[in-house]
Design a protein around this motif. Structure first.
Motif, PDB file in Angstrom:
ATOM      1  N   UNK A   1       4.967  13.329   7.831  1.00 34.71           N
ATOM      2  CA  UNK A   1       4.001  13.820   8.813  1.00 34.71           C
ATOM      3  C   UNK A   1       3.056  12.705   9.236  1.00 34.71           C
ATOM      4  N   UNK A   2       2.791  12.655  10.536  1.00 35.86           N
ATOM      5  CA  UNK A   2       1.932  11.621  11.099  1.00 35.86           C
ATOM      6  C   UNK A   2       0.489  12.101  11.121  1.00 35.86           C
ATOM      7  N   UNK A   3      -0.418  11.218  10.695  1.00 34.42           N
ATOM      8  CA  UNK A   3      -1.841  11.539  10.655  1.00 34.42           C
ATOM      9  C   UNK A   3      -2.623  10.463  11.408  1.00 34.42           C
ATOM     10  N   UNK A   4      -3.710  10.889  12.024  1.00 33.14           N
ATOM     11  CA  UNK A   4      -4.617   9.969  12.710  1.00 33.14           C
ATOM     12  C   UNK A   4      -5.915   9.894  11.924  1.00 33.14           C
ATOM     13  N   UNK A   5      -6.241   8.703  11.474  1.00 38.90           N
ATOM     14  CA  UNK A   5      -7.464   8.510  10.702  1.00 38.90           C
ATOM     15  C   UNK A   5      -8.228   7.300  11.197  1.00 38.90           C
ATOM     16  N   UNK A   6      -9.187   6.882  10.403  1.00 43.42           N
ATOM     17  CA  UNK A   6      -9.976   5.709  10.762  1.00 43.42           C
ATOM     18  C   UNK A   6      -9.222   4.433  10.406  1.00 43.42           C
ATOM     19  N   UNK A   7      -9.357   3.403  11.210  1.00 42.93           N
ATOM     20  CA  UNK A   7      -8.698   2.129  10.872  1.00 42.93           C
ATOM     21  C   UNK A   7      -9.152   1.612   9.511  1.00 42.93           C
ATOM     22  N   UNK A   8      -8.191   1.275   8.686  1.00 40.42           N
ATOM     23  CA  UNK A   8      -8.494   0.746   7.367  1.00 40.42           C
ATOM     24  C   UNK A   8      -8.722   1.794   6.300  1.00 40.42           C
ATOM     25  N   UNK A   9      -8.640   3.082   6.660  1.00 39.00           N
ATOM     26  CA  UNK A   9      -8.918   4.134   5.677  1.00 39.00           C
ATOM     27  C   UNK A   9      -7.904   4.140   4.541  1.00 39.00           C
ATOM     28  N   UNK A  10      -6.701   3.682   4.810  1.00 40.32           N
ATOM     29  CA  UNK A  10      -5.675   3.696   3.764  1.00 40.32           C
ATOM     30  C   UNK A  10      -6.000   2.725   2.636  1.00 40.32           C
ATOM     31  N   UNK A  11      -6.889   1.792   2.888  1.00 42.01           N
ATOM     32  CA  UNK A  11      -7.278   0.856   1.837  1.00 42.01           C
ATOM     33  C   UNK A  11      -8.010   1.565   0.697  1.00 42.01           C
ATOM     34  N   UNK A  12      -8.615   2.728   0.998  1.00 42.77           N
ATOM     35  CA  UNK A  12      -9.349   3.457  -0.037  1.00 42.77           C
ATOM     36  C   UNK A  12      -8.430   3.952  -1.145  1.00 42.77           C
ATOM     37  N   UNK A  13      -7.197   4.290  -0.778  1.00 39.21           N
ATOM     38  CA  UNK A  13      -6.257   4.818  -1.771  1.00 39.21           C
ATOM     39  C   UNK A  13      -5.255   3.767  -2.245  1.00 39.21           C
ATOM     40  N   UNK A  14      -5.413   2.540  -1.785  1.00 33.78           N
ATOM     41  CA  UNK A  14      -4.476   1.484  -2.172  1.00 33.78           C
ATOM     42  C   UNK A  14      -4.733   1.056  -3.611  1.00 33.78           C
ATOM     43  N   UNK A  15      -3.660   0.865  -4.347  1.00 30.79           N
ATOM     44  CA  UNK A  15      -3.799   0.393  -5.726  1.00 30.79           C
ATOM     45  C   UNK A  15      -4.117  -1.099  -5.728  1.00 30.79           C
ATOM     46  N   UNK A  16      -4.756  -1.537  -6.793  1.00 35.40           N
ATOM     47  CA  UNK A  16      -5.132  -2.949  -6.881  1.00 35.40           C
ATOM     48  C   UNK A  16      -3.889  -3.822  -7.015  1.00 35.40           C
TER      49      UNK A  16
ATOM     50  N   UNK B   1       3.561  -4.421   5.297  1.00 36.47           N
ATOM     51  CA  UNK B   1       3.061  -3.279   4.526  1.00 36.47           C
ATOM     52  C   UNK B   1       1.574  -3.436   4.224  1.00 36.47           C
ATOM     53  N   UNK B   2       1.095  -4.665   4.153  1.00 34.62           N
ATOM     54  CA  UNK B   2      -0.336  -4.893   3.974  1.00 34.62           C
ATOM     55  C   UNK B   2      -1.084  -4.705   5.291  1.00 34.62           C
ATOM     56  N   UNK B   3      -0.481  -5.157   6.379  1.00 30.71           N
ATOM     57  CA  UNK B   3      -1.118  -5.027   7.690  1.00 30.71           C
ATOM     58  C   UNK B   3      -1.263  -3.562   8.088  1.00 30.71           C
ATOM     59  N   UNK B   4      -0.254  -2.747   7.758  1.00 32.80           N
ATOM     60  CA  UNK B   4      -0.251  -1.354   8.216  1.00 32.80           C
ATOM     61  C   UNK B   4      -1.370  -0.534   7.582  1.00 32.80           C
ATOM     62  N   UNK B   5      -1.958  -1.021   6.516  1.00 36.50           N
ATOM     63  CA  UNK B   5      -3.059  -0.288   5.891  1.00 36.50           C
ATOM     64  C   UNK B   5      -4.294  -0.236   6.782  1.00 36.50           C
ATOM     65  N   UNK B   6      -4.335  -1.083   7.791  1.00 39.85           N
ATOM     66  CA  UNK B   6      -5.462  -1.069   8.721  1.00 39.85           C
ATOM     67  C   UNK B   6      -5.210  -0.152   9.917  1.00 39.85           C
TER      68      UNK B   6
ATOM     69  N   UNK C   1      -1.451 -12.445  -0.649  1.00 43.40           N
ATOM     70  CA  UNK C   1      -2.429 -12.093   0.379  1.00 43.40           C
ATOM     71  C   UNK C   1      -3.256 -13.305   0.790  1.00 43.40           C
ATOM     72  N   UNK C   2      -3.692 -14.092  -0.187  1.00 41.83           N
ATOM     73  CA  UNK C   2      -4.475 -15.289   0.125  1.00 41.83           C
ATOM     74  C   UNK C   2      -3.641 -16.307   0.902  1.00 41.83           C
ATOM     75  N   UNK C   3      -2.373 -16.433   0.532  1.00 42.99           N
ATOM     76  CA  UNK C   3      -1.491 -17.344   1.265  1.00 42.99           C
ATOM     77  C   UNK C   3      -1.323 -16.890   2.705  1.00 42.99           C
ATOM     78  N   UNK C   4      -1.138 -15.586   2.901  1.00 43.79           N
ATOM     79  CA  UNK C   4      -0.981 -15.062   4.257  1.00 43.79           C
ATOM     80  C   UNK C   4      -2.246 -15.287   5.077  1.00 43.79           C
TER      81      UNK C   4
END
Length: 252
Positions: free
Chosen positions: A209-224, A195-200, A233-236
């Motif tokens: 619905x499927x959308x095509x955007x820029x790689x990593x764009x989903x990180x903009x709306x990701x909660x902290x 689920x963390x990898x897919x944000x890229x 994340x650091x362990x991974x």
């Protein structure tokens, strides 16, 4: 080669910092949020695909337990360490959330919830205590990383089959206790990792619905992330980085 490994990592970090430093924040935000709406993808095949994934997993476990003891002849080590952990991670980051369709726990959970009238996550969304955060996934990922990097024979088919089979059973038991959504989001380390990898990924699916955007764009709306999520994340990152570094001539 070690030189390419180091140069590629250094260039990626340098390019990222230059982009953030030189481009205006507002323009950069508008640029990354642009996307193209494609088509609707139904959830109906998801259960069937998950059950097929489980069937393939069971076949691999049987092959690991009763097949050849040679890791080069038995398909289980190849599938787990190369196709799943290396290859599928790249596909997840390039093509979108494939794991949600191939997750070997989703289909069995759907079947079990109907057969045994198990409560759904909507009926009781807080069975997994919130204070646990991502620590269950952290502990399980740590065990996985230890097995891969420290265990003297992670490629041994029987040992790998036993470990993978036990993990599937324990995870399914946890899903039955805490609910699929809660345990998948914060306890099952593969789902948390993917689920963390897919944000890229440039392909994103929202409300069917499927959308095509820029790689990593989903990180903009990701909660902290909470502290436990940051630790995961650091362990991974550290385990994957060490795994790659340990295969270079520099380490050898």
């Amino acid at each position: 080669p070690t030189g390419y490994y180091i140069a590629g990592g250094a260039l990626a970090v340098a390019f990222s910092f230059l982009t953030l430093a030189l481009l205006p924040p507002a323009a950069l935000d508008r640029f990354w949020r642009r996307r193209l709406s494609l088509f609707t993808v139904s959830d109906h095949p998801r259960t069937v695909l998950s059950l097929l994934s489980l069937a393939g997993f069971v076949l691999l476990i049987a092959t690991g337990l009763f097949g050849s003891r040679d890791p080069l002849s038995n398909p289980l080590p190849l599938v787990i360490w190369t196709l799943l952990w290396a290859g599928f991670t790249l596909l997840q980051g390039a093509l979108g959330d494939l794991w949600s369709w191939l997750n070997p726990w989703y289909g069995p959970w759907r079947v079990a919830s109907r057969v045994f009238s198990l409560r759904t996550d909507e009926a009781d969304p807080s069975r997994l205590p919130k204070w646990l955060g991502y620590w269950p996934a952290f502990v399980l990922f740590f065990g996985f990383a230890w097995f891969e990097l420290i265990d003297p024979a992670p490629d041994d088919p029987s040992r790998l089959a036993f470990a993978a089979g036990i993990y599937w059973l324990l995870s399914f038991a946890a899903i039955c206790v805490f609910g699929y959504e809660d345990w998948s989001r914060r306890g099952e380390f593969l789902t948390v990792f993917f689920s963390m990898v897919v944000r890229f990924a440039p392909l994103q699916r929202e409300k069917g619905r499927l959308h095509l955007g820029w790689p990593g764009a989903k990180l903009l709306s990701a909660s902290s992330l909470p502290a436990s999520g940051t630790a995961f994340l650091l362990l991974a990152l550290s385990s994957v980085s060490f795994d790659g570094l340990s295969k270079t001539f520099f380490w050898l």
